[in-house]
Design a protein around this motif. Structure first.
Motif, short mmCIF file in Angstrom:
data_model
loop_
_atom_site.label_atom_id
_atom_site.label_comp_id
_atom_site.label_asym_id
_atom_site.label_seq_id
_atom_site.Cartn_x
_atom_site.Cartn_y
_atom_site.Cartn_z
N PRO A 30 -27.83 42.65 49.65
CA PRO A 30 -26.52 42.06 49.94
C PRO A 30 -26.64 40.64 50.48
CG PRO A 30 -27.08 43.76 51.56
CD PRO A 30 -28.13 43.82 50.50
N ILE A 31 -25.98 39.71 49.78
CA ILE A 31 -26.02 38.29 50.13
C ILE A 31 -24.59 37.81 50.36
CG2 ILE A 31 -26.77 35.99 49.37
CD1 ILE A 31 -29.10 38.00 49.69
N ALA A 32 -24.38 36.99 51.38
CA ALA A 32 -23.03 36.54 51.75
C ALA A 32 -22.49 35.53 50.73
CB ALA A 32 -23.06 35.92 53.14
N THR A 33 -21.83 36.03 49.69
CA THR A 33 -21.24 35.17 48.66
C THR A 33 -19.84 35.70 48.32
OG1 THR A 33 -22.00 36.48 46.78
CG2 THR A 33 -23.52 34.80 47.61
N ASP A 34 -19.13 34.94 47.47
CA ASP A 34 -17.79 35.36 47.04
C ASP A 34 -17.84 36.72 46.34
OD1 ASP A 34 -17.04 32.91 47.96
OD2 ASP A 34 -16.65 32.03 45.98
N SER A 40 -21.16 27.30 40.49
CA SER A 40 -19.99 26.80 41.24
C SER A 40 -19.98 27.32 42.67
CB SER A 40 -18.70 27.21 40.53
OG SER A 40 -18.51 26.37 39.43
N SER A 41 -20.72 28.38 42.92
CA SER A 41 -20.74 28.93 44.28
C SER A 41 -22.01 29.75 44.48
CB SER A 41 -19.50 29.82 44.50
OG SER A 41 -19.49 30.88 43.56
N GLY A 42 -22.11 30.33 45.65
CA GLY A 42 -23.12 31.35 45.93
C GLY A 42 -24.57 31.00 45.65
N ASN A 71 -31.49 32.07 35.31
CA ASN A 71 -30.34 32.68 34.64
C ASN A 71 -29.63 33.57 35.65
OD1 ASN A 71 -31.09 31.39 32.24
ND2 ASN A 71 -32.62 32.97 31.86
N ASN A 72 -28.60 33.01 36.25
CA ASN A 72 -28.02 33.57 37.47
C ASN A 72 -26.59 34.08 37.30
OD1 ASN A 72 -27.45 33.59 40.55
ND2 ASN A 72 -26.00 32.06 39.75
N ALA A 73 -25.81 33.47 36.41
CA ALA A 73 -24.37 33.80 36.33
C ALA A 73 -24.17 35.31 36.20
CB ALA A 73 -23.74 33.08 35.14
N PRO A 122 -21.14 50.08 35.71
CA PRO A 122 -21.37 49.00 34.73
C PRO A 122 -22.30 47.91 35.29
CG PRO A 122 -19.04 49.56 34.85
CD PRO A 122 -19.71 50.24 36.00
N TYR A 123 -22.11 47.58 36.56
CA TYR A 123 -22.95 46.54 37.19
C TYR A 123 -24.41 47.01 37.28
CZ TYR A 123 -24.41 43.06 40.69
OH TYR A 123 -25.05 42.05 41.37
N VAL A 124 -24.61 48.26 37.72
CA VAL A 124 -25.98 48.78 37.84
C VAL A 124 -26.64 48.81 36.46
CG1 VAL A 124 -27.35 50.83 38.42
CG2 VAL A 124 -25.50 50.10 39.95
N SER A 134 -24.65 24.70 35.28
CA SER A 134 -23.50 25.04 34.45
C SER A 134 -22.70 26.15 35.10
CB SER A 134 -23.99 25.50 33.08
OG SER A 134 -24.66 26.73 33.21
N ASP A 135 -21.44 26.21 34.70
CA ASP A 135 -20.58 27.29 35.20
C ASP A 135 -19.38 27.37 34.27
OD1 ASP A 135 -20.49 28.82 38.14
OD2 ASP A 135 -18.56 28.76 37.11
N ILE A 136 -18.74 28.52 34.26
CA ILE A 136 -17.52 28.68 33.48
C ILE A 136 -16.38 27.91 34.14
CG2 ILE A 136 -16.70 30.80 34.61
CD1 ILE A 136 -16.16 31.85 31.70
P1 NAD Z 1 -20.64 34.11 43.03
O1 NAD Z 1 -19.39 34.77 42.53
O2 NAD Z 1 -20.57 33.24 44.23
O3 NAD Z 1 -21.31 33.24 41.86
C1 NAD Z 1 -21.28 33.63 40.51
C2 NAD Z 1 -21.08 32.39 39.67
O4 NAD Z 1 -21.14 32.74 38.28
C3 NAD Z 1 -19.70 31.75 39.92
O5 NAD Z 1 -19.86 30.37 40.14
C4 NAD Z 1 -18.94 32.04 38.63
O6 NAD Z 1 -17.98 31.05 38.32
C5 NAD Z 1 -20.08 32.07 37.61
N1 NAD Z 1 -19.73 32.77 36.39
C6 NAD Z 1 -19.03 33.93 36.28
N2 NAD Z 1 -18.90 34.25 34.98
C7 NAD Z 1 -19.53 33.28 34.28
C8 NAD Z 1 -19.74 33.06 32.89
N3 NAD Z 1 -19.25 33.89 31.96
N4 NAD Z 1 -20.46 31.96 32.51
C9 NAD Z 1 -20.93 31.10 33.44
N5 NAD Z 1 -20.75 31.25 34.76
C10 NAD Z 1 -20.07 32.34 35.17
O7 NAD Z 1 -21.66 35.30 43.26
P2 NAD Z 1 -23.21 35.37 43.64
O8 NAD Z 1 -23.33 36.46 44.59
O9 NAD Z 1 -23.77 34.04 43.97
O10 NAD Z 1 -23.78 35.89 42.25
C11 NAD Z 1 -24.80 35.22 41.53
C12 NAD Z 1 -25.71 36.27 40.88
O11 NAD Z 1 -26.38 36.98 41.93
C13 NAD Z 1 -24.98 37.32 40.04
O12 NAD Z 1 -25.72 37.56 38.85
C14 NAD Z 1 -24.99 38.54 40.94
O13 NAD Z 1 -24.94 39.73 40.20
C15 NAD Z 1 -26.33 38.36 41.63
N6 NAD Z 1 -26.48 39.14 42.87
C16 NAD Z 1 -25.67 38.89 43.93
C17 NAD Z 1 -25.84 39.66 45.09
C18 NAD Z 1 -24.98 39.46 46.32
O14 NAD Z 1 -25.07 40.26 47.24
N7 NAD Z 1 -24.17 38.41 46.39
C19 NAD Z 1 -26.83 40.64 45.15
C20 NAD Z 1 -27.63 40.85 44.04
C21 NAD Z 1 -27.45 40.08 42.90
#
Ligand code: NAD
Length: 251
Positions: free
Chosen positions: A187-191, A14-16, A88-90, A154-156, A35-37
């Motif tokens: 670090p990536i510019a996302t929500d 849905s984003s990022g 597998n990104n969520a 928890p995240y780490v 897919s997304d929640i």
């Molecule tokens: P984001 O919040 O923009 O995107 C995450 C997406 O996952 C959202 O669309 C959200 O609705 C969805 N989601 C959340 N819970 C869910 C579930 N239970 N089932 C299905 N979808 C679900 O954030 P992002 O930064 O794009 O994150 C994507 C991935 O990248 C994550 O796994 C995050 O840990 C990883 N990541 C992000 C960064 C960063 O700096 N942004 C750095 C390293 C890793």
């Protein structure tokens, strides 16, 4: 068009990073199952994928639910007949505070989405890929799957778990034509990153100044690497972490 005629699945679009990768898969020639929640924003992603000329299917699903993940993979196969690539990104992050102040509920929630979700997705994706004798999976870990950062235990832990799942599965299926790698974004510019940065009162510019390249990354910079790892151009790469972090883990 290095994924021409392939079928690619992405979770959390849905984003990022997930949305950017679903669009990049489409631009590379794949049929995209995403897919997304969240439902409504998923439909917005569909419009962006179709602008690339690609066919796509949105399935609302929660990666921590076995029933949802099984249905997601089944719908991909029922619609397009096969599954060649999966990202597998969520993932989520929650409170930023030291371990003794972290709640058990947050720990369980993060592990259920970030680690159990990747396990469930791989379990059902691999079942299909074994019948084809081919497939490529990329799991989204993090630089926090390679090195630690204070305040987000928890995240780490969940992102190190993703590396364990990636490396073990790569060995389990290396002889069966299935390659499994991870990306480790800095670090990536996302929500998600905006929410974490807000909690500790720093900006994207502050984060960028901590990275050797001098700026925060963009979701499209992860997406391009995922497309490469899923393509035949990466045919001898499996079990690897790919840090896409502007040099962060090198410094
Ligand atoms: P984001 O919040 O923009 O995107 C995450 C997406 O996952 C959202 O669309 C959200 O609705 C969805 N989601 C959340 N819970 C869910 C579930 N239970 N089932 C299905 N979808 C679900 O954030 P992002 O930064 O794009 O994150 C994507 C991935 O990248 C994550 O796994 C995050 O840990 C990883 N990541 C992000 C960064 C960063 O700096 N942004 C750095 C390293 C890793």
């Amino acid at each position: 068009m290095i994924l021409q005629d392939k079928v690619a699945l992405v979770t959390g679009d849905s984003s990022g990073i997930g949305r950017a990768t679903a669009i990049a898969f489409g631009a590379a020639g794949a049929k995209v199952v995403f897919s997304d929640i969240r439902g409504v924003e998923g439909e917005e992603t569909a419009d962006l994928i179709r602008e690339t000329g690609a066919e796509c299917l949105f399935v609302k699903s929660d990666v921590s639910s076995e029933a949802d993940v099984r249905e997601l993979v089944q719908k991909a196969i029922a619609t397009y007949g096969r599954l060649d690539c999966a990202f597998n990104n969520a993932g989520i992050n929650l409170a930023v505070k030291p371990l003794h102040e972290q709640s058990i509920e947050d720990f369980d929630k993060i592990m259920s989405i970030n680690a159990r979700g990747v396990f469930l997705c791989m379990k059902y994706e691999i079942q299909q890929m074994l019948t084809q004798g081919a497939g490529a999976i990329v799991n989204n870990s993090s630089t926090n799957g390679l090195v630690a950062l204070p305040g987000i235990s928890p995240y780490v832990a969940s992102k190190h778990a993703v590396m364990g799942l990636t490396r073990t599965a790569a060995l389990d299926y290396a002889k069966q034509g299935i390659r499994i790698n991870a990306v480790n974004p800095g670090p990536i510019a996302t929500d998600l990153m905006a929410r974490s940065a807000d909690q500790i009162g720093i900006t994207f510019d502050d984060l960028g100044s901590m990275v050797p390249i001098g700026r925060i990354g963009q979701a499209t910079e992860i997406a391009q690497a995922v497309v490469f790892l899923c393509s035949d151009a990466a045919s001898y790469i499996t079990g690897q972490p790919l840090a896409i972090d502007g040099g962060y883990t090198t410094s």
